[in-house]
Every structure is written in C-alpha cells, then in structure tokens.
Write an enzyme that holds these catalytic residues in place. Sequence first.
Site, PDB file in Angstrom:
ATOM      1  N   HIS A 117      50.446  62.808  50.292  1.00  0.00           N
ATOM      2  CA  HIS A 117      49.572  61.664  50.553  1.00  0.00           C
ATOM      3  C   HIS A 117      50.059  60.519  49.660  1.00  0.00           C
ATOM      4  O   HIS A 117      50.568  60.767  48.559  1.00  0.00           O
ATOM      5  CB  HIS A 117      48.144  62.079  50.165  1.00  0.00           C
ATOM      6  CG  HIS A 117      47.077  61.101  50.509  1.00  0.00           C
ATOM      7  ND1 HIS A 117      46.845  59.960  49.772  1.00  0.00           N
ATOM      8  CD2 HIS A 117      46.154  61.099  51.496  1.00  0.00           C
ATOM      9  CE1 HIS A 117      45.825  59.299  50.290  1.00  0.00           C
ATOM     10  NE2 HIS A 117      45.385  59.962  51.349  1.00  0.00           N
ATOM     11  N   ASP A 194      47.813  68.222  43.688  1.00  0.00           N
ATOM     12  CA  ASP A 194      46.848  67.365  44.365  1.00  0.00           C
ATOM     13  C   ASP A 194      45.964  68.302  45.190  1.00  0.00           C
ATOM     14  O   ASP A 194      46.375  68.796  46.249  1.00  0.00           O
ATOM     15  CB  ASP A 194      47.610  66.372  45.257  1.00  0.00           C
ATOM     16  CG  ASP A 194      46.686  65.589  46.170  1.00  0.00           C
ATOM     17  OD1 ASP A 194      45.485  65.921  46.250  1.00  0.00           O
ATOM     18  OD2 ASP A 194      47.176  64.653  46.830  1.00  0.00           O
ATOM     19  N   GLN A 197      42.670  68.442  49.376  1.00  0.00           N
ATOM     20  CA  GLN A 197      42.347  69.190  50.597  1.00  0.00           C
ATOM     21  C   GLN A 197      41.998  70.653  50.327  1.00  0.00           C
ATOM     22  O   GLN A 197      41.372  71.301  51.145  1.00  0.00           O
ATOM     23  CB  GLN A 197      43.525  69.133  51.579  1.00  0.00           C
ATOM     24  CG  GLN A 197      43.792  67.758  52.119  1.00  0.00           C
ATOM     25  CD  GLN A 197      42.611  67.182  52.886  1.00  0.00           C
ATOM     26  OE1 GLN A 197      41.844  67.910  53.529  1.00  0.00           O
ATOM     27  NE2 GLN A 197      42.442  65.882  52.834  1.00  0.00           N
ATOM     28  N   LYS A 220      35.339  65.198  49.356  1.00  0.00           N
ATOM     29  CA  LYS A 220      36.049  66.135  50.237  1.00  0.00           C
ATOM     30  C   LYS A 220      35.635  67.568  49.958  1.00  0.00           C
ATOM     31  O   LYS A 220      36.183  68.508  50.522  1.00  0.00           O
ATOM     32  CB  LYS A 220      37.561  65.998  50.042  1.00  0.00           C
ATOM     33  CG  LYS A 220      38.112  64.652  50.535  1.00  0.00           C
ATOM     34  CD  LYS A 220      39.617  64.667  50.468  1.00  0.00           C
ATOM     35  CE  LYS A 220      40.222  63.285  50.471  1.00  0.00           C
ATOM     36  NZ  LYS A 220      40.240  62.639  51.773  1.00  0.00           N
ATOM     37  N   CYS A 358      47.760  58.221  55.612  1.00  0.00           N
ATOM     38  CA  CYS A 358      48.328  57.893  54.282  1.00  0.00           C
ATOM     39  C   CYS A 358      49.517  58.784  53.963  1.00  0.00           C
ATOM     40  O   CYS A 358      49.713  59.187  52.805  1.00  0.00           O
ATOM     41  CB  CYS A 358      47.273  57.994  53.177  1.00  0.00           C
ATOM     42  SG  CYS A 358      45.910  56.861  53.410  1.00  0.00           S
TER      43      CYS A 358
HETATM   44  C1  LIG Z   1      46.083  65.291  50.068  1.00  0.00           C
HETATM   45  C2  LIG Z   1      45.294  64.106  49.630  1.00  0.00           C
HETATM   46  N1  LIG Z   1      45.528  63.564  48.441  1.00  0.00           N
HETATM   47  C3  LIG Z   1      44.838  62.507  47.988  1.00  0.00           C
HETATM   48  C4  LIG Z   1      43.866  61.914  48.753  1.00  0.00           C
HETATM   49  C5  LIG Z   1      43.139  60.733  48.219  1.00  0.00           C
HETATM   50  O1  LIG Z   1      41.803  61.069  47.974  1.00  0.00           O
HETATM   51  P1  LIG Z   1      40.752  59.942  47.553  1.00  0.00           P
HETATM   52  O2  LIG Z   1      40.817  58.876  48.610  1.00  0.00           O
HETATM   53  O3  LIG Z   1      39.443  60.652  47.527  1.00  0.00           O
HETATM   54  O4  LIG Z   1      41.157  59.438  46.212  1.00  0.00           O
HETATM   55  C6  LIG Z   1      43.601  62.425  50.016  1.00  0.00           C
HETATM   56  C7  LIG Z   1      42.602  61.772  50.897  1.00  0.00           C
HETATM   57  O5  LIG Z   1      42.689  61.803  52.078  1.00  0.00           O
HETATM   58  C8  LIG Z   1      44.327  63.556  50.464  1.00  0.00           C
HETATM   59  O6  LIG Z   1      44.091  64.095  51.660  1.00  0.00           O
END
Ligand SMILES: Cc1ncc(COP(=O)(O)O)c(C=O)c1O
Length: 400
Positions: A117, A194, A197, A220, A358
């Site tokens: 992401h 990260d 998910q 999430k 993203c």
């Molecule tokens: C794999 C992953 N990393 C990071 C993020 C970013 O999360 P946040 O927008 O809650 O900071 C997301 C959000 O879709 C994601 O799916």
Amino acid sequence: MTTPWSADFPFLAVPDRLSPHYLDNAATTQIVRPALDALVRAEVELRANVHRAVHARGEAATAALEAARSAVAAAFRVQGEEIIFTSGTTHAINLVAYGWGQRLQPGDRVIVSALEHHANLVPWQMLAERRGIELSVVPVDEDGRLDLAAFEDLIDHQTRLVALTHASNVTGAVTDVARVVAAARAVDALVLLDGAQMARHGPPDLEALGVDFYACSGHKLFGPTGIGVLWARRAVLADMLPMLGGGSMIRRVTLSGSTWADPPRRFEAGTPPIAAAIGLGAAISWLSVQDHSAMAAHEHALTERLLEGLRQRQQIRVLGPRRGRIGVVAITIEGAHPHDIAQVLDQHGVAVRGGHHCCQPLMDRFDLDGTTRLSLAPYTDAADIDAALAGIDDAIRQLT
Ligand SMILES: Cc1ncc(COP(=O)(O)O)c(C=O)c1O
C-alpha cells in the site's frame, strides 16, 4: 441471514441501512458494539484532557486511556509502554520512517515490496530522498504473492529494515513472516509489518511473530476511525526520535532547547484521540476473546463461495493466490472499468471498492488501471456474496 458475530454489530440493526451488502471491509470495517459503547462513554462520562488534570474526571479519562493501552498490549502480547497510539497505519509507518529512519546513513538499505500500500512505500521514498539511503523492492509473482526467493537474494548486510505488508489489501496474499524474519535476522536487519489488513483476523501475537515494528488501524479492526497503533520493541523505541514536537512529549523545555519524555509519550505529542483510543481498546479486547478459528473458517467458506462463483463467469479475472489468502478479492471484468462495475454493484446495494487501492505499483505489475475489490468480515453472510454475484452478472450485461 445472521452469522455468529452479527449481534455484536449495531449497523446490522439499522432499518433501511445504506449499502446493505457491505463488502468494503478492507477499506473500513463496521464498528463493534463494545467499541461504540466505550467511545460514547468516553465522550459523555469521561470527557476531559489526559495526563495533566488533577480532577476526578481527568484522572478517570487518563486511567481509561492507559487501560486501553494495556488492553492492546495484552492482546498483542507485548508491554504497554511499547504501544503508541497513532491516527492509523499511515501515521504509524511515517513515524517509523521519520523517527527511526532519521538515524540511517547513505549506503543503508530499506527493503519494501511491489505489493505495498502507498502507506508502506511513500514514507520510505521520502526517507530515501532525505537520508540518501537505498530503497530496494521485492517483486511480486503471478499469483500476487511476494517473491520470497528474490527477497532472500536481495537482502544483504547493508539492509537495516525490511518493511512488508502482513497481508495484501489487493491480492489478499498473506506473508510468510517466519521466512522474512529468518532472513532479516541473518543480517541483523529489523522487520516492520504493515498489519492494516491482517490485524482484524485476530490480534497479532507479536512475541511469536518475532518482528520489530507492527502498524495497524482501528477502523479496519471493528474499532473507531482516526486511531491506530504502532508497536515497537522497547529498545528500538528508546533510540527513536519524535516526529511531532509539542505538549506531553517532553521531559523539560527551556528557551534554549528541550528533552524528550520516555516512550510512548515521546511519540504522542498534543492531546491524543482519547475516546477513539478507548474505543480501540474495547474493539481489540472484543476481538481477542473471539473464536479465531471459527472466524477464519467462516471467512474462508464465504471467500470460496465467492471465488467459485467468479470462476464460473468467464469474463472475470481474479487476482491473488488460491491458498494462503484472506477474504479480500480483487477482480477485473474484460472491457469494463472498475468504477463502473462498483457503480452497478452499488445499484444492487453492494458496497465494493473500485480503483488502484493505493497500490499503483502493483497495478503496474499487472498492467492494470485498477480492479474491483470485494472484502469480507465476520458479519458477511451468504446473501451478501450472492447479491454481489448477481450484481456482477448485471455489470457484465451492462458494461461488456
Ligand atoms: C495494507 C494497508 N496498509 C496501510 C493502509 C493505510 O491505512 P490507514 O488509511 O488506516 O492509515 C491500508 C488502508 O487501506 C492498507 O490496506
């Protein structure tokens, strides 16, 4: 239709609710009752600033915030002072890239992947610009998984950090963390996961995972929006610089300079998102006492129902591996734009996400502009999947 978890999710009881078939859980999940109750209680009964008031209300708010930190720490099997409340995964990773990364030197290397992401890519690109470090990228295989053999070739003694997703928000592929950690340990590199998910599938056992940083978002994992967690080992945090300066994060301020408080306060400048953090503590406490194998079996069965339905429709391409995946399914329909597909599904009351999610480098990898993503949660039922498949049939009819 209900699932064993439906009763815990207030949104399901809303009459004529918007998007009744909510399959956009990879973007944001729905809030669980204990988190909502804790959020409301914090705003109504405990609303006051924390860590500074001497009155009963302020002390109760501080105690509730710190109890939430302890609840997260217990669920993640780590120490409370290693839990930093952030606004989400993005903030958490930026904090590492700034606070830890600021100590890196030209010649040092950070490894990311083409699956990431943007939240786990752009902060490292910015760091590379600031510090002149090298950024290397693990490729992604045809099934949308990390190519770990290539990763093992790439990692070397210059590598200071390996920053990878725990599970992909597009292909659903789950990372083989043990293999990543083994390769990183061999060269004394740290590992950041990260967990945006993955964390909703059960709080991560950070002791067992053996990583050094973990980032996730409350919204999430059935908690409030605007709150997330960065976990890092105590010794790593002790050496990290703050990213934001201001109230609460200092030990002593004079007109000529300041010294920092110990972690976690050093990284929580200003008034924190108090109610959201208390709500997050309640969400994670709820999650930690669920039957995770039953949850996984439920998600797996419905993901298989969806994948089987998709396989029967020839115009559809499904990204991601057949096994070792979470209930996040990205598809393309030949000749149809992902946003148009999402709009047709919306007419069927099915909420999905259309676009690059993203993950533009991943879209480049597969030579796509975007995909349509369906993502499941414990309150997803067979009717949601069947409504999505009916909507997809309609999209095929209307758009191709
Ligand atoms: C794999 C992953 N990393 C990071 C993020 C970013 O999360 P946040 O927008 O809650 O900071 C997301 C959000 O879709 C994601 O799916």
